[in-house]
Design a protein around this motif. Structure first.
Motif, PDB file in Angstrom:
ATOM      1  N   VAL A  23       0.832  -1.190   0.000  1.00 30.28           N
ATOM      2  CA  VAL A  23       0.000   0.000   0.000  1.00 30.28           C
ATOM      3  C   VAL A  23       0.863   1.235   0.000  1.00 30.28           C
ATOM      4  N   ARG A  24       0.570   2.179  -0.866  1.00 26.78           N
ATOM      5  CA  ARG A  24       1.245   3.468  -0.878  1.00 26.78           C
ATOM      6  C   ARG A  24       0.303   4.513  -0.307  1.00 26.78           C
ATOM      7  N   GLU A  89      -6.073  -2.062 -14.450  1.00 26.38           N
ATOM      8  CA  GLU A  89      -6.225  -2.170 -12.996  1.00 26.38           C
ATOM      9  C   GLU A  89      -7.008  -3.421 -12.617  1.00 26.38           C
ATOM     10  N   ALA A 189      -2.885   3.528  -2.419  1.00 23.58           N
ATOM     11  CA  ALA A 189      -2.766   2.738  -3.637  1.00 23.58           C
ATOM     12  C   ALA A 189      -2.400   1.308  -3.285  1.00 23.58           C
ATOM     13  N   VAL A 191      -0.826  -1.886  -4.564  1.00 19.27           N
ATOM     14  CA  VAL A 191       0.148  -2.124  -5.636  1.00 19.27           C
ATOM     15  C   VAL A 191       0.146  -3.612  -5.952  1.00 19.27           C
ATOM     16  N   ARG A 192      -0.297  -3.931  -7.147  1.00 23.84           N
ATOM     17  CA  ARG A 192      -0.430  -5.335  -7.547  1.00 23.84           C
ATOM     18  C   ARG A 192       0.023  -5.525  -8.979  1.00 23.84           C
ATOM     19  N   ALA A 196       4.101  -3.717 -11.727  1.00 22.16           N
ATOM     20  CA  ALA A 196       3.216  -3.224 -10.681  1.00 22.16           C
ATOM     21  C   ALA A 196       2.217  -2.207 -11.222  1.00 22.16           C
ATOM     22  N   ASN A 198      -0.794   0.524  -9.700  1.00 19.83           N
ATOM     23  CA  ASN A 198      -1.391   1.187  -8.543  1.00 19.83           C
ATOM     24  C   ASN A 198      -2.908   1.211  -8.695  1.00 19.83           C
ATOM     25  N   GLU A 200      -6.144   2.662  -6.861  1.00 18.25           N
ATOM     26  CA  GLU A 200      -6.541   3.611  -5.820  1.00 18.25           C
ATOM     27  C   GLU A 200      -7.784   3.146  -5.062  1.00 18.25           C
TER      28      GLU A 200
END
Length: 224
Positions: A23-24, A89, A189, A191-192, A196, A198, A200
């Motif tokens: 997670v960001r 996404e 975010a 992250v996957r 990668a 992001n 949200e």
């Protein structure tokens, strides 16, 4: 009474590197205008008839439910979130994941399922201070399952807890949580994927003594 929130048991754990998730944080909290204007989501034009309450059975989820929950989870994200997130996404959402993501929640008894005629049609997860999961089969979207499950999860998350209740919302589910008194506090975010991506999501909070709006409108189910 519990006064502090334990570490989240959500499937979106920040330290869950083995599942391709991190997670960001630190993004600016979105305003109500941003939530509504960032993506113009289509409204449901044909609300389906609510299911009679006596036909819905709620029970604690067990290990044997994991496969059905995972299939429902994926269908919910790909269909109910498709207007709020890009194809890139959505395709990264389940990278490296499997039904094992629920094992911790199943073992601790935090997940409850809704069933019709023995078939799982939705599930919710909750721990003190947080509703960690909410997913509904898109086939049954708009029939009141999301609201019923969320209210059960909210009740469980509130028991014996003093402080700010937490949910992590997708872009499309934030309006539902707003109607229950939740307000955005932070965009983060997930992250996957490889490479990668992001994704949200929005952290939302409300005081534990808040109360739901009895005139809540139906909306698409959460994919958070």
């Amino acid at each position: 009474m519990q006064s502090s929130r334990p570490r989240s048991a959500s499937c979106f754990k920040a330290n869950d590197r083995s599942r391709g998730v991190c997670v960001r944080r630190g993004l600016t909290p979105p305003s109500s205008g941003q939530l509504s204007a960032s993506r113009q989501l289509p409204l449901m034009s044909n609300v389906r008839r609510p299911v009679p309450p006596e036909s819905i059975k709620f029970r604690q989820a067990v290990g044997a439910d994991a496969e059905a929950m995972y299939a429902l989870h994926k269908a919910s994200v790909f269909q109910l979130c498709r207007h709020a997130y890009s194809e890139i996404e959505l395709n990264a959402w389940f990278f490296g994941r499997s039904p094992d993501i629920y094992q911790s929640g199943l073992s601790s008894g935090e997940i409850e399922v809704a069933c019709i005629a023995g078939q799982v049609v939705g599930f919710v997860g909750a721990i003190p201070g947080e509703v960690t999961l909410l997913f509904v089969d898109p086939v049954h979207s708009g029939r009141g399952f999301g609201r019923a499950l969320f209210e059960r999860g909210l009740s469980k998350a509130s028991q014996g807890f003093v402080g700010q209740l937490l949910v992590v919302a997708t872009r499309n589910s934030a309006p539902l949580y707003r109607r229950y008194g939740f307000r955005p506090v932070e965009r983060v975010a997930l992250v996957r994927g490889d490479p990668a991506v992001n994704i949200e999501v929005i952290r939302m909070e409300r005081p534990s003594n808040g109360s739901p709006n009895p005139s809540i409108e139906r909306t698409s189910s959460s994919c958070a």
